[in-house]
Design a protein around this motif. Structure first.
Motif, PDB file in Angstrom:
ATOM      1  N   GLY A 114       0.810  -1.212   0.000  1.00 37.47           N
ATOM      2  CA  GLY A 114       0.000   0.000   0.000  1.00 37.47           C
ATOM      3  C   GLY A 114       0.841   1.259   0.000  1.00 37.47           C
ATOM      4  N   GLU A 115       1.980   1.216  -0.711  1.00 37.62           N
ATOM      5  CA  GLU A 115       2.890   2.359  -0.751  1.00 37.62           C
ATOM      6  C   GLU A 115       2.362   3.407  -1.726  1.00 37.62           C
ATOM      7  N   GLU A 116       1.358   4.121  -1.267  1.00 38.20           N
ATOM      8  CA  GLU A 116       0.707   5.104  -2.132  1.00 38.20           C
ATOM      9  C   GLU A 116       1.612   6.305  -2.385  1.00 38.20           C
ATOM     10  N   ALA A 117       1.359   6.951  -3.512  1.00 39.09           N
ATOM     11  CA  ALA A 117       2.069   8.188  -3.824  1.00 39.09           C
ATOM     12  C   ALA A 117       1.604   9.268  -2.861  1.00 39.09           C
ATOM     13  N   THR A 118       2.533   9.958  -2.246  1.00 30.67           N
ATOM     14  CA  THR A 118       2.170  10.988  -1.286  1.00 30.67           C
ATOM     15  C   THR A 118       2.782  12.333  -1.663  1.00 30.67           C
ATOM     16  N   ARG A 119       2.139  13.382  -1.216  1.00 37.10           N
ATOM     17  CA  ARG A 119       2.632  14.741  -1.348  1.00 37.10           C
ATOM     18  C   ARG A 119       2.597  15.362   0.049  1.00 37.10           C
ATOM     19  N   SER A 120       3.176  16.511   0.209  1.00 38.93           N
ATOM     20  CA  SER A 120       3.154  17.162   1.526  1.00 38.93           C
ATOM     21  C   SER A 120       2.766  18.629   1.388  1.00 38.93           C
ATOM     22  N   LEU A 121       2.133  19.131   2.423  1.00 40.68           N
ATOM     23  CA  LEU A 121       1.705  20.528   2.488  1.00 40.68           C
ATOM     24  C   LEU A 121       2.173  21.096   3.825  1.00 40.68           C
ATOM     25  N   VAL A 122       2.833  22.242   3.776  1.00 38.28           N
ATOM     26  CA  VAL A 122       3.328  22.885   4.994  1.00 38.28           C
ATOM     27  C   VAL A 122       2.418  24.054   5.355  1.00 38.28           C
ATOM     28  N   GLU A 143       3.636  28.466  10.896  1.00 39.21           N
ATOM     29  CA  GLU A 143       3.284  29.215  12.107  1.00 39.21           C
ATOM     30  C   GLU A 143       3.098  30.689  11.764  1.00 39.21           C
ATOM     31  N   GLY A 144       2.039  31.279  12.285  1.00 43.08           N
ATOM     32  CA  GLY A 144       1.799  32.695  12.054  1.00 43.08           C
ATOM     33  C   GLY A 144       0.952  33.009  10.837  1.00 43.08           C
ATOM     34  N   TRP A 145       0.658  32.016  10.024  1.00 48.49           N
ATOM     35  CA  TRP A 145      -0.226  32.252   8.874  1.00 48.49           C
ATOM     36  C   TRP A 145      -1.640  32.552   9.349  1.00 48.49           C
ATOM     37  N   ASN A 146      -2.363  33.368   8.561  1.00 50.44           N
ATOM     38  CA  ASN A 146      -3.793  33.525   8.801  1.00 50.44           C
ATOM     39  C   ASN A 146      -4.558  32.560   7.913  1.00 50.44           C
ATOM     40  N   PHE A 147      -5.874  32.532   8.078  1.00 47.30           N
ATOM     41  CA  PHE A 147      -6.658  31.516   7.378  1.00 47.30           C
ATOM     42  C   PHE A 147      -6.715  31.764   5.870  1.00 47.30           C
ATOM     43  N   ARG A 148      -6.613  33.026   5.456  1.00 44.35           N
ATOM     44  CA  ARG A 148      -6.553  33.301   4.018  1.00 44.35           C
ATOM     45  C   ARG A 148      -5.329  32.641   3.396  1.00 44.35           C
ATOM     46  N   ASP A 152       1.820  22.711  10.674  1.00 45.05           N
ATOM     47  CA  ASP A 152       2.666  21.512  10.641  1.00 45.05           C
ATOM     48  C   ASP A 152       2.825  21.093   9.191  1.00 45.05           C
ATOM     49  N   THR A 153       3.588  20.026   8.947  1.00 46.93           N
ATOM     50  CA  THR A 153       3.704  19.448   7.611  1.00 46.93           C
ATOM     51  C   THR A 153       2.750  18.262   7.520  1.00 46.93           C
ATOM     52  N   TYR A 154       1.857  18.309   6.559  1.00 46.97           N
ATOM     53  CA  TYR A 154       0.848  17.258   6.403  1.00 46.97           C
ATOM     54  C   TYR A 154       1.088  16.515   5.093  1.00 46.97           C
ATOM     55  N   THR A 155       1.251  15.195   5.194  1.00 39.21           N
ATOM     56  CA  THR A 155       1.379  14.373   3.997  1.00 39.21           C
ATOM     57  C   THR A 155       0.005  13.836   3.615  1.00 39.21           C
TER      58      THR A 155
END
Length: 340
Positions: free
Chosen positions: A103-111, A114-119, A161-164
């Motif tokens: 189940g070694e799926e292709a993954t990407r990451s999104l960072v 800290e300090g970012w606003n919701f926009r 955080d960093t989300y894969t």
């Protein structure tokens, strides 16, 4: 007759050995891909034969029947997992099967920073590679209702955080994970808070931590920055912090904060209003949360940037004004005249 059967036997044996050798060579031979990277999607419930056909249809020049035979021969054909996979040059039938079984799926990451606003969070989600834009066009209120927090402002509610994620995952799923992460971090921080903090709820903690996040230039100063705002809250002194004014200005802020901006009232203007603003102004990280619940033991009420990212802290207004003159206006204090 005996010699004839012996010859047939030997030919069959040689044929079997040859077929075995060819099969061993084939399962270790790189597959011919139509492109450097080929995306493969295996839907839940797909049969092993269907998986072999999907591999060929995705852009791999291979006979599906041969690939299916390999799946069956390996004994792992029923262990293949559904998911989104990425095949790269050099993949062999053997490594392909291992990938599908594990189940070694292709993954990407999104960072999320800290300090970012919701926009900024929503902009990053919209640009994220291979992330399904499920929330695009959905307003913040509807989105928060779908996340299970109707009526809650989205600002600061997602943990940086960093989300894969797997290719084809939705941006909504990433937001769910980030929201749950912040809920856990906030709950833990609130439980570990100092007993004398002038904060009534965990929401107030989140608001103050978001200010500490935006006001900290160097990590070592963070507990002292938190102490300044905690001290001001204790004595009823306005927080008077520029990042809250900037947040209240929204998209009207063009990078230069003027005196009239400080005097223009908004719900987030901590120069014109006392206490905490109504919502967080950014996503605080773990360090900001920890500094806010356990601020430095300090009597400081003021701080100013030294210009190198660090801050100069003061307990009196006179000391603060001297620090402003020195670090912001370049006016060095006059040496004291101790006489002849």
């Amino acid at each position: 007759m005996r010699r004839f059967f012996l010859t047939i036997f030997l030919l069959c044996a040689l044929g079997a050995l040859g077929a075995g050798a060819w099969g061993l060579w084939w399962v270790h031979r790189p597959l011919d891909l139509a492109a450097p990277n080929v995306d493969l999607s295996v839907e839940p419930g797909t049969t092993p034969r269907g998986v072999a056909e999907a591999v060929a249809a995705a852009g791999t020049r291979v006979q599906p029947q041969l690939l299916y035979a390999w799946f069956r021969f390996s004994g792992q054909d029923r262990q293949i997992r559904a998911g989104s996979y990425e095949l790269e040059r050099g993949v062999t039938p053997r490594t392909l099967l291992n990938m599908l079984v594990r189940g070694e799926e292709a993954t990407r990451s999104l960072v999320l920073v800290e300090g970012w606003n919701f926009r900024q969070v929503r902009a990053a989600l919209a640009k994220a590679e291979q992330l399904k834009p499920e929330t695009v066009g959905e307003d913040d209120a509807a989105l928060m209702a779908r996340l299970g927090k109707p009526g809650v402002h989205p600002e600061g509610r997602f943990f940086p955080d960093t989300y894969t994620y797997s290719k084809g995952s939705s941006d909504f799923a990433v937001l769910q994970r980030a929201m749950r992460a912040m809920d856990k971090k906030l709950e833990a921080a609130w439980a570990a808070r100092a007993s004398d903090l002038p904060l009534k709820t965990s929401d107030e903690l989140l608001i103050l931590a978001s200010i500490v996040e935006k006001e900290t230039g160097q990590a070592k100063d963070r507990p002292e920055v938190a102490a300044v705002f905690v001290n001001r809250l204790r004595i009823g002194m306005p927080l008077q912090t520029d990042p809250t004014v900037i947040y209240g200005m929204g998209t009207a802020y063009e990078g230069n904060l003027r005196k009239k901006d400080l005097q223009t009232d908004t719900p987030w203007n901590t120069y014109t209003r006392g206490g905490l603003p109504p919502t967080p102004i950014s996503m605080p990280g773990k360090a900001a949360l920890l500094a806010t619940i356990q601020p430095a033991q300090s009597k400081s009420l003021y701080f100013v940037s030294r210009g190198d990212g660090s801050s100069q802290f003061s307990t009196t207004l006179d000391d603060h004004n001297r620090a402003v003159n020195r670090y912001q206006r370049g006016i060095e204090p006059k040496p004291k005249n101790n006489g002849p």
